[in-house]
Design a protein around this motif. Sequence first.
Motif, PDB file in Angstrom:
ATOM      1  N   THR A 146       0.901  -1.187   0.068  1.00 15.10           N
ATOM      2  CA  THR A 146       0.025  -0.033   0.014  1.00 15.10           C
ATOM      3  C   THR A 146       0.940   1.225   0.049  1.00 15.10           C
ATOM      4  O   THR A 146       0.638   2.372  -0.754  1.00 15.10           O
ATOM      5  N   SER A 147       1.670   1.140   0.826  1.00 15.12           N
ATOM      6  CA  SER A 147       2.661   2.545   0.779  1.00 15.12           C
ATOM      7  C   SER A 147       3.340   2.752  -0.463  1.00 15.12           C
ATOM      8  O   SER A 147       3.661   3.802  -0.729  1.00 15.12           O
ATOM      9  N   VAL A 148       3.949   1.458  -1.203  1.00 12.98           N
ATOM     10  CA  VAL A 148       4.403   1.594  -2.500  1.00 12.98           C
ATOM     11  C   VAL A 148       3.327   2.436  -3.449  1.00 12.98           C
ATOM     12  O   VAL A 148       3.693   3.586  -4.331  1.00 12.98           O
ATOM     13  N   PRO A 190       3.940   4.569 -17.301  1.00 15.50           N
ATOM     14  CA  PRO A 190       4.236   3.192 -16.733  1.00 15.50           C
ATOM     15  C   PRO A 190       5.543   3.528 -16.117  1.00 15.50           C
ATOM     16  O   PRO A 190       6.095   2.806 -15.273  1.00 15.50           O
ATOM     17  N   GLY A 191       6.591   4.086 -16.801  1.00 19.17           N
ATOM     18  CA  GLY A 191       7.889   4.485 -16.342  1.00 19.17           C
ATOM     19  C   GLY A 191       7.846   4.915 -14.873  1.00 19.17           C
ATOM     20  O   GLY A 191       8.616   4.370 -13.812  1.00 19.17           O
ATOM     21  N   THR A 192       7.088   5.799 -14.542  1.00 17.19           N
ATOM     22  CA  THR A 192       6.858   6.340 -13.088  1.00 17.19           C
ATOM     23  C   THR A 192       6.590   5.288 -12.057  1.00 17.19           C
ATOM     24  O   THR A 192       7.246   5.009 -11.131  1.00 17.19           O
ATOM     25  N   LEU A 193       5.713   4.410 -12.534  1.00 17.04           N
ATOM     26  CA  LEU A 193       5.258   3.221 -11.745  1.00 17.04           C
ATOM     27  C   LEU A 193       6.388   2.502 -11.609  1.00 17.04           C
ATOM     28  O   LEU A 193       6.531   1.842 -10.450  1.00 17.04           O
ATOM     29  N   VAL A 194       7.109   2.191 -12.557  1.00 19.56           N
ATOM     30  CA  VAL A 194       8.171   1.139 -12.689  1.00 19.56           C
ATOM     31  C   VAL A 194       9.271   1.586 -11.618  1.00 19.56           C
ATOM     32  O   VAL A 194       9.828   0.947 -10.794  1.00 19.56           O
ATOM     33  N   GLY A 195       9.618   2.882 -11.900  1.00 17.94           N
ATOM     34  CA  GLY A 195      10.643   3.359 -10.964  1.00 17.94           C
ATOM     35  C   GLY A 195      10.319   3.342  -9.549  1.00 17.94           C
ATOM     36  O   GLY A 195      11.037   2.997  -8.754  1.00 17.94           O
ATOM     37  N   VAL A 196       9.091   3.719  -9.163  1.00 16.79           N
ATOM     38  CA  VAL A 196       8.867   3.926  -7.754  1.00 16.79           C
ATOM     39  C   VAL A 196       8.776   2.593  -7.293  1.00 16.79           C
ATOM     40  O   VAL A 196       9.339   1.913  -6.070  1.00 16.79           O
ATOM     41  N   THR A 197       8.135   1.537  -8.103  1.00 12.47           N
ATOM     42  CA  THR A 197       8.245  -0.015  -7.721  1.00 12.47           C
ATOM     43  C   THR A 197       9.691  -0.475  -7.525  1.00 12.47           C
ATOM     44  O   THR A 197       9.742  -1.025  -6.308  1.00 12.47           O
ATOM     45  N   ILE A 198      10.506  -0.054  -8.269  1.00 15.49           N
ATOM     46  CA  ILE A 198      11.881  -0.738  -8.135  1.00 15.49           C
ATOM     47  C   ILE A 198      12.468  -0.043  -6.803  1.00 15.49           C
ATOM     48  O   ILE A 198      13.056  -0.629  -5.971  1.00 15.49           O
ATOM     49  N   LEU A 199      12.263   1.298  -6.766  1.00 13.92           N
ATOM     50  CA  LEU A 199      13.324   2.228  -5.753  1.00 13.92           C
ATOM     51  C   LEU A 199      12.638   2.009  -4.292  1.00 13.92           C
ATOM     52  O   LEU A 199      13.244   1.500  -3.413  1.00 13.92           O
ATOM     53  N   PHE A 200      11.341   2.241  -4.382  1.00 15.56           N
ATOM     54  CA  PHE A 200      10.584   2.010  -2.999  1.00 15.56           C
ATOM     55  C   PHE A 200      10.169   0.594  -2.693  1.00 15.56           C
ATOM     56  O   PHE A 200      10.192   0.367  -1.532  1.00 15.56           O
ATOM     57  N   GLY A 201      10.050  -0.232  -3.719  1.00 12.86           N
ATOM     58  CA  GLY A 201       9.750  -1.564  -3.375  1.00 12.86           C
ATOM     59  C   GLY A 201      10.968  -2.167  -2.763  1.00 12.86           C
ATOM     60  O   GLY A 201      10.910  -2.914  -2.009  1.00 12.86           O
ATOM     61  N   PHE A 202      12.063  -1.913  -3.266  1.00 10.13           N
ATOM     62  CA  PHE A 202      13.544  -2.382  -2.680  1.00 10.13           C
ATOM     63  C   PHE A 202      13.499  -1.989  -1.234  1.00 10.13           C
ATOM     64  O   PHE A 202      13.811  -2.865  -0.482  1.00 10.13           O
TER      65      PHE A 202
END
Lengths: 367, 305
Positions: free
Chosen positions: A53-55, A290-302
């Motif tokens: 959720t926070s991602v 989509p790039g923004t979502l991928v970037g956040v998922t990678i950086l903040f997901g990590f």
Amino acid sequence: MNLYQNFLAYFLHCSSCFLHWSKRNWETPVFTVLALAPLFHSAFAGGLGGQITSVFIICIAALGLNVMVGFTGLLHLGIASFFGLGGLFLAILTVPMNPLEIGFLAAVLVSVGITAMIGTLLGSPTLRLRGDYLAIVTLGFGEVVRVLFLNLENVTGGTQGLGPVPPPGFGVFITGIDLGREFVVDSRWFYYLSLIMLFFAVMFVRILEKSSLGRAWIAVREEPLAAATIGISVAKVRLSAFTIAAAIAGLAGCLSVASIGTTGDPNAFGFNRSVAILCAVIIGGLGSVPGTLVGVTILFGFDIVVIPLVDAWMQRLQSQVFEINLFALGSWRLALVGIALIVVMRFRPVGLIPSRRFAAELQEAQQ
Amino acid sequence: MDVASFLQQCGIGITSGVFLGLMAVGYTLVYGTVGLIHFAHGDVVMLGGCLALAILSFLVPLPVAPVTGCLAVILAALCSGLFCGCLNVCIDRFVYRPLRDAPPLSPLVSAIGVSFVLMNVGLVWIGPTDRAFPEIFLASTRSVGGISFLMADLLVLAISVPPLLCLYILLRQTRFGRSLRSIAAITRATARSGEAGKLIGTTFFISGFLGGVASVAAGIHATTINYQMGHQMGLYALTAAVLGGIGSVPGAIVGGLVVGLLRAISVAVLGPRWAMASVFLVLIVFLAFRPQGIYGKSKTRAGQR
């Protein structure tokens, strides 16, 4: 700006696009999988659901930043302060110790409105500034907001934060189920709430991108002088980007505060958070949704999901197998993120999923 | 606040302003040559401080005579200057140079990445808490005409002012300085030629060297260092560079002095917790009226965007 007249038409158009499967349409599979995932795994009801959720919430804020940096080409280094402001206003409007205590939906609307107004107020005197000067002003604004949060203790709660913020649907009973209590007990409620808000944010940004306002943003980004000669009011267009970015970030802040239940430590809204969101937008691909979502998922997901898992795993391994103190990944997380940023920029300087326009420009430059 | 204590605060402000100016010159030189906000500069300076701490705790384990102490401090400043200079050159060579013709925001993200890595190195090197910087004069003060000032602050001035004078001579009197001042006019494309490459390397070295000296000065002034000091000081120094007009060396020094004075006065009047907010508020208001900073060149209306 005929955006407002055409808004409904665009929305209908995009919704119909959404329903029809096509190669370009990545939203349908992604959002379907995300919506169905909690049904198949019980971990979504607990900690993992909260982390994801926070991602999602950061994704929303990053979409707002993308409007400013990606579409309009204005460097913004204080997006986290709008995130914090949105959450603070929600908390002020809803916590039991303040007399207002209005409902969740109304509070969200009001606080998003106030955040957008603050964004406009910050934007209007700074429109004359060139790129890097604007970046420093937004950075400074972010720090001023953080310091105000820390120091105005009787309004913001200082380092403790303001709370407890009642969950959405507090006191609402549907067929005998207390909705507010459900939100607290089961993190899937917030998962779906933020997923739906993320979906709307994606739709909203896509609609804006295709509208005349979005084209004006891109025209101003590419060449302000040329944009001015074809009758675009550069100042107004930039100001609208400021306002919309602030509003979307404010919405994300509201969701974050509602899901955590308190505004938390104001240092979380400082420069580091702003910069992390900016990095996510840029490594994903500027101006690309989509790039923004991928970037956040990678950086903040990590940062939010992977690191705690790996650390827990390392600790288990350590206690079971080795006596020696294992190299803790958590203490090097900052360096790992840093190296990832450097490597991505070295090999994909336009980002992981560049917007079509940037990709075309890059190809042109290489030929 | 009476006149004497006001002047005393001004003294503190000027002292911190001088080393903030040293750092700001680092930002401004790099911006002037490659057009990039070198976000990792603050963390390079922080690592310089860590090295100086290591050197000083090795050389000055116990309270020593002030003269020996001063020599040790000067040696530490030189070492950390060389270290920061080389670190900066390496960062430029391996991180920024491959991105010379990338989209303008990509080097910025790389700079932030470098900053994260360096901050983590500092965290592992000196740990998460404040570390005491060896005090040479143990808070001894002199008083002139009712205004007392710390001997340590004089030492700060003594190690920060000579590099600034050297920089002035370098920029005004030498062939290198002339090329450096003209490179601002060089476009991004020509920045890849060999001659310009060397010039850029030298610029990064100078900015790192000044940063290293500034780190020792900051350590003496604040008496402690920690792994986040680069971030804190970097924000102030960047503000100073922007206030002075980014790209202008005299602007950076004046900006540093202004920020130092503002910070000292707001610490005295409003309390330390408002210092950062008041500095940034002044910056925002100032830029709203004079968007190009104190020394920055005003653009024509068409280019003003």
